[in-house]
Design a protein around this motif. Structure first.
Motif, PDB file in Angstrom:
ATOM      1  N   ALA A   1       0.822  -1.214   0.000  1.00 21.56           N
ATOM      2  CA  ALA A   1       0.000   0.000   0.000  1.00 21.56           C
ATOM      3  C   ALA A   1       0.858   1.267   0.000  1.00 21.56           C
ATOM      4  N   VAL A   2       1.993   1.228   0.700  1.00 21.85           N
ATOM      5  CA  VAL A   2       2.896   2.387   0.715  1.00 21.85           C
ATOM      6  C   VAL A   2       3.506   2.590  -0.663  1.00 21.85           C
ATOM      7  N   ILE A   3       3.949   1.511  -1.277  1.00 25.74           N
ATOM      8  CA  ILE A   3       4.534   1.605  -2.616  1.00 25.74           C
ATOM      9  C   ILE A   3       3.528   2.166  -3.606  1.00 25.74           C
ATOM     10  N   ALA A   4       2.306   1.650  -3.574  1.00 28.25           N
ATOM     11  CA  ALA A   4       1.271   2.114  -4.494  1.00 28.25           C
ATOM     12  C   ALA A   4       0.934   3.578  -4.247  1.00 28.25           C
ATOM     13  N   ASP A   5       0.891   3.996  -2.968  1.00 27.09           N
ATOM     14  CA  ASP A   5       0.581   5.384  -2.642  1.00 27.09           C
ATOM     15  C   ASP A   5       1.676   6.330  -3.133  1.00 27.09           C
ATOM     16  N   LEU A   6       2.945   5.951  -2.912  1.00 25.43           N
ATOM     17  CA  LEU A   6       4.051   6.798  -3.355  1.00 25.43           C
ATOM     18  C   LEU A   6       4.090   6.897  -4.878  1.00 25.43           C
ATOM     19  N   ALA A   7       3.843   5.789  -5.554  1.00 29.11           N
ATOM     20  CA  ALA A   7       3.827   5.813  -7.018  1.00 29.11           C
ATOM     21  C   ALA A   7       2.670   6.655  -7.541  1.00 29.11           C
ATOM     22  N   ARG A   8       1.569   6.698  -6.794  1.00 31.71           N
ATOM     23  CA  ARG A   8       0.437   7.544  -7.195  1.00 31.71           C
ATOM     24  C   ARG A   8       0.765   9.026  -6.990  1.00 31.71           C
ATOM     25  N   ARG A   9       1.440   9.332  -5.875  1.00 35.20           N
ATOM     26  CA  ARG A   9       1.770  10.727  -5.567  1.00 35.20           C
ATOM     27  C   ARG A   9       2.842  11.295  -6.498  1.00 35.20           C
ATOM     28  N   ALA A  10       3.816  10.464  -6.846  1.00 30.34           N
ATOM     29  CA  ALA A  10       4.932  10.939  -7.670  1.00 30.34           C
ATOM     30  C   ALA A  10       5.279   9.880  -8.707  1.00 30.34           C
ATOM     31  N   PRO A  11       4.428   9.697  -9.715  1.00 28.39           N
ATOM     32  CA  PRO A  11       4.612   8.592 -10.668  1.00 28.39           C
ATOM     33  C   PRO A  11       5.871   8.695 -11.523  1.00 28.39           C
ATOM     34  N   ALA A  12       6.387   9.897 -11.725  1.00 30.82           N
ATOM     35  CA  ALA A  12       7.611  10.043 -12.517  1.00 30.82           C
ATOM     36  C   ALA A  12       8.859   9.772 -11.689  1.00 30.82           C
TER      37      ALA A  12
ATOM     38  N   ASP B   1       4.672 -13.834  -4.505  1.00 24.86           N
ATOM     39  CA  ASP B   1       3.303 -13.340  -4.318  1.00 24.86           C
ATOM     40  C   ASP B   1       3.317 -11.853  -3.954  1.00 24.86           C
ATOM     41  N   TYR B   2       4.304 -11.429  -3.176  1.00 23.09           N
ATOM     42  CA  TYR B   2       4.476 -10.008  -2.872  1.00 23.09           C
ATOM     43  C   TYR B   2       4.718  -9.230  -4.167  1.00 23.09           C
ATOM     44  N   CYS B   3       5.592  -9.742  -5.016  1.00 23.09           N
ATOM     45  CA  CYS B   3       5.868  -9.078  -6.289  1.00 23.09           C
ATOM     46  C   CYS B   3       4.610  -9.003  -7.155  1.00 23.09           C
ATOM     47  N   ARG B   4       3.859 -10.082  -7.194  1.00 26.52           N
ATOM     48  CA  ARG B   4       2.634 -10.090  -7.996  1.00 26.52           C
ATOM     49  C   ARG B   4       1.617  -9.091  -7.464  1.00 26.52           C
ATOM     50  N   SER B   5       1.585  -8.929  -6.135  1.00 24.37           N
ATOM     51  CA  SER B   5       0.630  -7.982  -5.549  1.00 24.37           C
ATOM     52  C   SER B   5       0.989  -6.550  -5.903  1.00 24.37           C
ATOM     53  N   ILE B   6       2.270  -6.259  -6.067  1.00 26.35           N
ATOM     54  CA  ILE B   6       2.679  -4.917  -6.489  1.00 26.35           C
ATOM     55  C   ILE B   6       2.258  -4.664  -7.933  1.00 26.35           C
ATOM     56  N   VAL B   7       2.453  -5.671  -8.785  1.00 22.81           N
ATOM     57  CA  VAL B   7       1.999  -5.550 -10.171  1.00 22.81           C
ATOM     58  C   VAL B   7       0.496  -5.308 -10.214  1.00 22.81           C
ATOM     59  N   ALA B   8      -0.250  -6.025  -9.391  1.00 23.47           N
ATOM     60  CA  ALA B   8      -1.703  -5.874  -9.373  1.00 23.47           C
ATOM     61  C   ALA B   8      -2.120  -4.499  -8.869  1.00 23.47           C
ATOM     62  N   ALA B   9      -1.392  -3.976  -7.875  1.00 21.66           N
ATOM     63  CA  ALA B   9      -1.742  -2.681  -7.290  1.00 21.66           C
ATOM     64  C   ALA B   9      -1.416  -1.528  -8.223  1.00 21.66           C
ATOM     65  N   ASN B  10      -0.347  -1.669  -9.011  1.00 19.33           N
ATOM     66  CA  ASN B  10       0.046  -0.606  -9.932  1.00 19.33           C
ATOM     67  C   ASN B  10       0.852  -1.215 -11.074  1.00 19.33           C
ATOM     68  N   PRO B  11       0.180  -1.591 -12.162  1.00 22.85           N
ATOM     69  CA  PRO B  11       0.879  -2.245 -13.278  1.00 22.85           C
ATOM     70  C   PRO B  11       1.943  -1.378 -13.941  1.00 22.85           C
ATOM     71  N   ALA B  12       1.930  -0.076 -13.669  1.00 22.31           N
ATOM     72  CA  ALA B  12       2.929   0.809 -14.272  1.00 22.31           C
ATOM     73  C   ALA B  12       4.301   0.656 -13.634  1.00 22.31           C
ATOM     74  N   LEU B  13       4.359   0.082 -12.432  1.00 20.23           N
ATOM     75  CA  LEU B  13       5.638  -0.079 -11.748  1.00 20.23           C
ATOM     76  C   LEU B  13       6.455  -1.214 -12.372  1.00 20.23           C
TER      77      LEU B  13
ATOM     78  N   THR C   1       9.217   4.588  -9.689  1.00 21.91           N
ATOM     79  CA  THR C   1       8.855   3.883 -10.912  1.00 21.91           C
ATOM     80  C   THR C   1       9.104   2.380 -10.880  1.00 21.91           C
ATOM     81  N   GLY C   2       9.746   1.867  -9.825  1.00 19.86           N
ATOM     82  CA  GLY C   2      10.027   0.444  -9.817  1.00 19.86           C
ATOM     83  C   GLY C   2      10.462  -0.066  -8.460  1.00 19.86           C
ATOM     84  N   ILE C   3      10.740  -1.359  -8.394  1.00 22.42           N
ATOM     85  CA  ILE C   3      11.161  -1.988  -7.148  1.00 22.42           C
ATOM     86  C   ILE C   3      12.018  -3.207  -7.451  1.00 22.42           C
ATOM     87  N   LYS C   4      13.079  -3.377  -6.660  1.00 22.05           N
ATOM     88  CA  LYS C   4      13.788  -4.646  -6.587  1.00 22.05           C
ATOM     89  C   LYS C   4      13.351  -5.313  -5.302  1.00 22.05           C
ATOM     90  N   ASP C   5      12.838  -6.526  -5.419  1.00 17.00           N
ATOM     91  CA  ASP C   5      12.409  -7.262  -4.233  1.00 17.00           C
ATOM     92  C   ASP C   5      13.355  -8.416  -3.963  1.00 17.00           C
TER      93      ASP C   5
END
Length: 285
Positions: free
Chosen positions: A148-159, A172-184, A162-166
């Motif tokens: 939720a924090v990752i998705a919120d930060l990407a929403r606030r400052a999308p430029a 499943d954590y990685c898949r949930s990030i894709v689901a929350a914000n496919p742009a990441l 922009t990504g994550i190394k997990d």
């Protein structure tokens, strides 16, 4: 940035100073043998064992010798001001992406506090172009960055975000990030994830063992829609031999074998230099 990214080690001399010619030679080898980009000064690069001056010097050496559009650099520290300074320096050198750990000293962290920390980094960077990839490594930091924090930060400052190394190993954590914000751009830390990367929505991997398995990883990524089962099996075997508590020392030892230069074996405490590499691995020249 996408594809196979090597989290590269840092060669050091007896004083713990990075050795430029070894540094550049291996990074050039990696790019020529299946890697699409390089992550310098991450955990594999022993970044948090170097002081700020050494980190800045290593960043500069890579930037002046290698294609900067193929480089990302670790700039995260527990200090917000030091992280800001290192990230600004990376931007000044022309890096497009900084990989940033969460502030891992004070725990537990609230979601609000973590969000404030990353937004303060964003604000301090102002109009600079450098992008931030989150670096989730709870085994080392004791902090799992909430989706939720990752998705919120990407929403606030999308430029900016922009990504994550997990590095948790939790796909499943990685898949949930894709689901929350496919742009990441989502990068698991093991090349074994390339077997399902296409269907999972991952854009590649950022891996330490790719320093050894790059040709295999590159071949799998090139055929990611239908990855060859034999290559996936072999890369899992090799990854299993390299990974573990001695990952960094194993990688350095294997690189030393390939380069025929024992200087690569040296590691900074608390890591210990290995006399030889993990068995059962052959590396292409």
């Amino acid at each position: 940035m996408q594809g196979v990214i090597a989290a590269v080690p840092t060669p050091i001399d007896a004083d713990g100073t990075p050795i430029k010619e070894l540094f550049v030679a291996h990074y050039s080898w990696a790019v020529a043998h299946g890697c699409d980009a390089l992550n310098i000064l991450g955990s594999t690069g022993e970044a948090n064992s170097f002081d700020t001056a050494q980190r800045r010097a290593a960043m500069a050496r890579a930037a002046e010798s290698l294609p900067k559009d193929r480089l990302m650099v670790g700039t995260g520290t527990p200090s917000l001001h030091e992280t800001i300074a290192l990230t600004k320096h990376a931007d000044d050198l022309g890096y497009g992406v900084a990989l940033v750990l969460p502030p891992y000293c004070y725990k537990p962290l609230t979601d609000e506090g973590l969000t404030d920390w990353f937004m303060a980094l964003h604000a301090a960077l102002g109009t600079r172009d450098i992008q931030i990839y989150f670096y989730n490594f709870p085994q080392m930091t004791g902090i799992a960055i909430p989706v939720a924090v990752i998705a919120d930060l990407a929403r606030r400052a999308p430029a900016r975000f922009t990504g994550i190394k997990d590095s948790s190993g939790d796909l499943d954590y990685c898949r949930s990030i894709v689901a929350a914000n496919p742009a990441l751009s989502v990068f698991p830390s093991s090349e074994t994830a390339l077997a399902t990367a296409h269907q999972d929505g991952f854009v590649g991997c950022i891996s330490a063992s790719v320093n050894i398995t790059a040709p295999l990883a590159g071949a799998i990524w090139a055929h990611r829609e239908t990855p060859p089962a034999d290559l996936c099996s072999e890369i899992a075997r090799k990854r299993g031999l390299i990974a573990g508590p001695r990952l960094i020392a194993n990688v350095k030892s294997l690189v030393a074998d390939r380069a025929q230069d024992a200087r690569w074996r040296a590691a900074l405490p608390p890591f210990r230099t290995l006399p030889g590499a993990a068995g059962g691995i052959s590396e292409p020249q």
